[in-house]
Design a protein around this motif. Structure first.
Motif, PDB file in Angstrom:
ATOM      1  N   VAL A   1       0.846  -1.198   0.000  1.00 20.38           N
ATOM      2  CA  VAL A   1       0.000   0.000   0.000  1.00 20.38           C
ATOM      3  C   VAL A   1       0.883   1.250   0.000  1.00 20.38           C
ATOM      4  O   VAL A   1       1.476   1.591  -1.020  1.00 20.38           O
ATOM      5  CB  VAL A   1      -0.991  -0.013   1.181  1.00 20.38           C
ATOM      6  N   LEU A   2       0.991   1.948   1.142  1.00 23.69           N
ATOM      7  CA  LEU A   2       1.776   3.188   1.200  1.00 23.69           C
ATOM      8  C   LEU A   2       3.200   2.958   1.712  1.00 23.69           C
ATOM      9  O   LEU A   2       3.978   3.914   1.802  1.00 23.69           O
ATOM     10  CB  LEU A   2       1.080   4.204   2.112  1.00 23.69           C
ATOM     11  N   ILE A   3       3.541   1.735   2.058  1.00 21.80           N
ATOM     12  CA  ILE A   3       4.883   1.440   2.578  1.00 21.80           C
ATOM     13  C   ILE A   3       5.748   0.952   1.429  1.00 21.80           C
ATOM     14  O   ILE A   3       5.478  -0.082   0.818  1.00 21.80           O
ATOM     15  CB  ILE A   3       4.829   0.370   3.687  1.00 21.80           C
ATOM     16  N   GLU A   4       6.793   1.728   1.151  1.00 24.72           N
ATOM     17  CA  GLU A   4       7.697   1.342   0.080  1.00 24.72           C
ATOM     18  C   GLU A   4       8.747   0.366   0.599  1.00 24.72           C
ATOM     19  O   GLU A   4       8.980  -0.686   0.015  1.00 24.72           O
ATOM     20  CB  GLU A   4       8.377   2.575  -0.511  1.00 24.72           C
ATOM     21  N   ARG A   5       9.385   0.711   1.701  1.00 20.68           N
ATOM     22  CA  ARG A   5      10.425  -0.154   2.281  1.00 20.68           C
ATOM     23  C   ARG A   5      10.469   0.125   3.778  1.00 20.68           C
ATOM     24  O   ARG A   5      10.631   1.269   4.195  1.00 20.68           O
ATOM     25  CB  ARG A   5      11.787   0.131   1.640  1.00 20.68           C
TER      26      ARG A   5
ATOM     27  N   ASP B   1      -4.703  -9.855  -1.143  1.00 21.92           N
ATOM     28  CA  ASP B   1      -5.515  -9.041  -2.053  1.00 21.92           C
ATOM     29  C   ASP B   1      -4.561  -8.224  -2.900  1.00 21.92           C
ATOM     30  O   ASP B   1      -3.589  -7.648  -2.383  1.00 21.92           O
ATOM     31  CB  ASP B   1      -6.439  -8.135  -1.242  1.00 21.92           C
ATOM     32  N   SER B   2      -4.826  -8.153  -4.192  1.00 23.03           N
ATOM     33  CA  SER B   2      -3.954  -7.371  -5.069  1.00 23.03           C
ATOM     34  C   SER B   2      -3.938  -5.899  -4.678  1.00 23.03           C
ATOM     35  O   SER B   2      -2.989  -5.165  -4.997  1.00 23.03           O
ATOM     36  CB  SER B   2      -4.407  -7.519  -6.527  1.00 23.03           C
ATOM     37  N   GLY B   3      -4.980  -5.441  -3.952  1.00 21.57           N
ATOM     38  CA  GLY B   3      -5.019  -4.050  -3.509  1.00 21.57           C
ATOM     39  C   GLY B   3      -3.948  -3.731  -2.493  1.00 21.57           C
ATOM     40  O   GLY B   3      -3.685  -2.549  -2.206  1.00 21.57           O
ATOM     41  N   LEU B   4      -3.295  -4.742  -1.933  1.00 20.80           N
ATOM     42  CA  LEU B   4      -2.209  -4.494  -0.976  1.00 20.80           C
ATOM     43  C   LEU B   4      -0.908  -4.101  -1.679  1.00 20.80           C
ATOM     44  O   LEU B   4       0.003  -3.567  -1.039  1.00 20.80           O
ATOM     45  CB  LEU B   4      -1.965  -5.761  -0.128  1.00 20.80           C
ATOM     46  N   VAL B   5      -0.792  -4.359  -2.968  1.00 22.11           N
ATOM     47  CA  VAL B   5       0.438  -4.056  -3.688  1.00 22.11           C
ATOM     48  C   VAL B   5       0.503  -2.563  -3.978  1.00 22.11           C
ATOM     49  O   VAL B   5      -0.449  -1.985  -4.510  1.00 22.11           O
ATOM     50  CB  VAL B   5       0.518  -4.863  -5.005  1.00 22.11           C
ATOM     51  N   ARG B   6       1.611  -1.952  -3.591  1.00 27.23           N
ATOM     52  CA  ARG B   6       1.784  -0.506  -3.777  1.00 27.23           C
ATOM     53  C   ARG B   6       1.676  -0.148  -5.255  1.00 27.23           C
ATOM     54  O   ARG B   6       2.166  -0.865  -6.127  1.00 27.23           O
ATOM     55  CB  ARG B   6       3.152  -0.074  -3.237  1.00 27.23           C
ATOM     56  N   THR B   7       1.046   0.957  -5.532  1.00 33.10           N
ATOM     57  CA  THR B   7       0.869   1.412  -6.902  1.00 33.10           C
ATOM     58  C   THR B   7       2.227   1.564  -7.586  1.00 33.10           C
ATOM     59  O   THR B   7       3.144   2.205  -7.058  1.00 33.10           O
ATOM     60  CB  THR B   7       0.129   2.757  -6.928  1.00 33.10           C
ATOM     61  N   GLY B   8       2.353   0.954  -8.759  1.00 31.71           N
ATOM     62  CA  GLY B   8       3.596   1.030  -9.518  1.00 31.71           C
ATOM     63  C   GLY B   8       4.526  -0.138  -9.263  1.00 31.71           C
ATOM     64  O   GLY B   8       5.515  -0.313  -9.992  1.00 31.71           O
ATOM     65  N   ALA B   9       4.264  -0.929  -8.234  1.00 32.83           N
ATOM     66  CA  ALA B   9       5.118  -2.080  -7.918  1.00 32.83           C
ATOM     67  C   ALA B   9       4.525  -3.350  -8.526  1.00 32.83           C
ATOM     68  O   ALA B   9       3.325  -3.444  -8.786  1.00 32.83           O
ATOM     69  CB  ALA B   9       5.257  -2.256  -6.398  1.00 32.83           C
ATOM     70  N   ASP B  10       5.393  -4.352  -8.776  1.00 36.93           N
ATOM     71  CA  ASP B  10       4.943  -5.626  -9.341  1.00 36.93           C
ATOM     72  C   ASP B  10       4.441  -6.583  -8.271  1.00 36.93           C
ATOM     73  O   ASP B  10       3.577  -7.428  -8.547  1.00 36.93           O
ATOM     74  CB  ASP B  10       6.089  -6.300 -10.112  1.00 36.93           C
ATOM     75  N   GLN B  11       4.976  -6.454  -7.066  1.00 37.09           N
ATOM     76  CA  GLN B  11       4.575  -7.383  -6.008  1.00 37.09           C
ATOM     77  C   GLN B  11       4.840  -6.765  -4.642  1.00 37.09           C
ATOM     78  O   GLN B  11       5.652  -5.845  -4.496  1.00 37.09           O
ATOM     79  CB  GLN B  11       5.324  -8.712  -6.132  1.00 37.09           C
TER      80      GLN B  11
ATOM     81  N   THR C   1       1.426 -10.771  -5.814  1.00 40.39           N
ATOM     82  CA  THR C   1       1.671 -10.043  -7.057  1.00 40.39           C
ATOM     83  C   THR C   1       0.501  -9.116  -7.371  1.00 40.39           C
ATOM     84  O   THR C   1      -0.579  -9.245  -6.801  1.00 40.39           O
ATOM     85  CB  THR C   1       1.870 -11.036  -8.222  1.00 40.39           C
ATOM     86  N   LYS C   2       0.733  -8.205  -8.292  1.00 39.62           N
ATOM     87  CA  LYS C   2      -0.286  -7.200  -8.590  1.00 39.62           C
ATOM     88  C   LYS C   2      -1.523  -7.802  -9.262  1.00 39.62           C
ATOM     89  O   LYS C   2      -2.572  -7.155  -9.320  1.00 39.62           O
ATOM     90  CB  LYS C   2       0.299  -6.082  -9.468  1.00 39.62           C
TER      91      LYS C   2
END
Length: 555
Positions: free
Chosen positions: A11-15, A51-61, A98-99
């Motif tokens: 979601v909003l966590i990148e790393r 849920d695919s909605g957990l994948v941060r926008t722009g990321a593959d997984q 994965t997305k």
């Protein structure tokens, strides 16, 4: 105990990489900062639905990795052993989503099912919150929690042993009765056949002997006729020897007048007469030795035909009739013995049932006493948690006989009544969100040590309370943290001040993106965060002073 949590692209966590320690860890932050994302990420590593909605926008997984320290002889070790995994001092759980919504799970970098991940997660972490429908809220686990609180392991072992013995006796009795029922279906036929065979009394090799004897007697019958005819011929006209002697006497009178001319003839006739006499005698002796007796032949054939008819009837060879008789007599003996065995097994089954009833009664009595102690303990906690009008009770209800199991004969349910005179009902149906979390906290305090999970997570257990009640919640969380690792998401400065470790969750935005970050707070930063929680947007000296007071009181 949770050691580390690594989150990538959720979601909003990148790393994000977090290290955890024993004791009470508090997580604070503004509403909407992303505390739920952090808990959702942890849940993902523990086998929660992906849920695919957990994948941060722009990321593959999205990837979440959680590392745990395993207590000695923890239930996870046995679970992994059943799956063929060798467990060590630590355990790493990883989940990749994965997305397009596909999910993969790993245990110590080995591919695993999400179901196994969830089983492991349930043994490592107990998560409690307003929407929790598992853990303490699941009636399926209430009996085991009460048993752990009661500490009556010996009674539980006795009930399990008695139930195993009862099950074994029931199975043995059912099998013996089935065998007896099958045998009884053929009993009349068996007894009839055995009676026939007893009368017949067949002997091994008898058919071959009788057949040979019958053959010999038939041959003797034919030979006897021939010999009798020959004997008749030899006996005709006074007999051959008599005729030879008559001829000899006549020639002797004539020979006397001829001066020895007939001596050779006379000697020959004498020898012939003697040989004829011997032949007739030998013929009589031979006739006497021939084994033919019409009555004996008739008896032999009757016996032979009876044996062969019985063999055809029972579809065996005649020589097998004796063995068949022994086999069928054995089945009848087994039938008679089976009735005695069923009687003995019924007695043993009744004794096993009595022992099971006794073991279950002792366990039920102990549960009833423990339930009263648990109720007293939980109700004593409620007033300080602003639940003074509520009542908690543990119902111990008897199960029907057919529902008894290795854990005894009781159904255990935790129930509450939130107001005087209100009916009791299941915790999850009666209590509101904030009440629910505090009921759970009270239960956990009294049941300290009764659960198997070494890490407890409380999500906003202090919702809707403040002041002394929030302080009471913080005190109880702190007490729980002496026996387990406790993580709590809180908006209460009183609770936050009790933490040994403090994470602040914040959301940052720029023109390009919005991110959630987590910062480990050192003492000075903790003071500022608690002051913010007290004062709001503008932190005042008074708020800092109040934060100092809370921190001193929590030491």
């Amino acid at each position: 105990m949770l050691l580390r949590l690594a989150i990538r692209d959720v979601v909003l966590i990148e790393r994000l990489d977090l290290d955890f320690a024993a004791g009470l860890t508090v997580l604070t932050g503004e509403t909407g900062a992303g505390k739920s994302i952090l808990l959702d990420s942890l849940g993902l590593a523990l086998g929660a639905r992906a849920d695919s909605g957990l994948v941060r926008t722009g990321a593959d997984q999205a990837v979440v990795t959680a590392e745990f320290a395993l207590p000695p002889a923890h239930a996870v070790a046995a679970l992994l052993d059943d799956q063929g995994w060798q467990s060590g001092d630590t355990l790493v759980l990883r989940r990749i989503v994965t997305k397009d919504g596909r999910s993969r799970a790993f245990v110590d970098d080995q591919p695993a099912s999400v179901g196994l991940l969830a089983q492991i997660g349930a043994l490592l972490i107990e998560a409690h919150g307003q929407h929790d429908d598992r853990g303490l809220l699941n009636p399926a686990g209430h009996r085991s929690l009460l048993d752990a609180f009661a500490g009556h392991d010996a009674l539980l072992d006795a009930a399990r042993t008695a139930h195993t013995a009862f099950g074994a006796s029931a199975a043995a009795l059912a099998q013996a009765e089935a065998v007896l029922t099958n045998a009884r279906r053929d009993e009349e036929y068996l007894r009839h056949v055995v009676a026939e065979l007893r009368v017949l009394a067949p002997q091994a090799g008898e058919e071959q002997r009788l057949a040979a004897e019958r053959h010999t007697m038939h041959e003797g019958e034919r030979a006897a006729g021939e010999l009798d005819e020959v004997a008749g011929l030899l006996a005709a006209d006074g007999g051959v020897e008599a005729r030879l002697r008559g001829a000899q006497r006549r020639l002797e009178r004539t020979g006397a007048k001829l001066g020895g001319v007939l001596d050779t003839v006379l000697h020959a006739l004498d020898r012939a007469a003697l040989e004829a006499e011997e032949a007739v005698s030998a013929l009589a002796q031979a006739r006497a030795t021939i084994a033919y007796d019409e009555r004996r032949l008739e008896a032999t054939e009757e016996r032979l035909f009876a044996l062969r008819a019985a063999a055809r009837k029972h579809q065996v060879q005649p020589d097998a009739l004796a063995g068949l008789a022994v086999e069928l007599e054995g089945r009848i003996a087994a039938l008679d013995a089976g009735e005695g065995r069923v009687t003995a097994l019924k007695t043993a089954h009744a004794q096993a049932l009595g022992q099971l009833r006794s073991a279950c009664a002792a366990l039920s009595a102990s549960r009833t006493l423990a339930a009263a102690r648990l109720d007293d303990g939980v109700n004593a906690e409620l007033d300080a948690l602003k639940l003074g009008k509520a009542k908690f009770r543990t119902r111990v209800d008897p199960l029907n006989d057919g529902q008894w199991g290795p854990e005894g004969a009781d159904r255990v349910t935790f129930e509450v009544a939130t107001n005087p005179g209100a009916p009791f009902g299941p915790l999850i149906k009666i209590a509101s969100g904030g009440e629910l979390a505090r009921f759970i906290l009270a239960l956990k305090v009294v049941l300290a040590g009764a659960g198997t999970a070494p890490t407890l997570v409380f999500d906003e257990v202090d919702r809707g309370i403040g002041g002394a009640v929030a302080d009471a919640v913080g005190d109880r969380l702190s007490r729980l943290a002496t026996d387990a690792q406790v993580l709590v998401v809180t908006h209460s400065p009183q609770v936050a001040a009790r933490g040994r470790h403090h994470f602040r969750i914040a959301k940052e935005s720029d023109a390009a993106s919005t991110r959630t970050d987590v910062v480990t707070l050192e003492p000075k930063a903790r003071r500022e965060e608690i002051a913010r929680m007290l004062a709001g947007a503008e932190i005042t000296p008074a708020a800092r002073a109040a934060a100092d007071a809370l921190l001193r009181a929590a030491r």
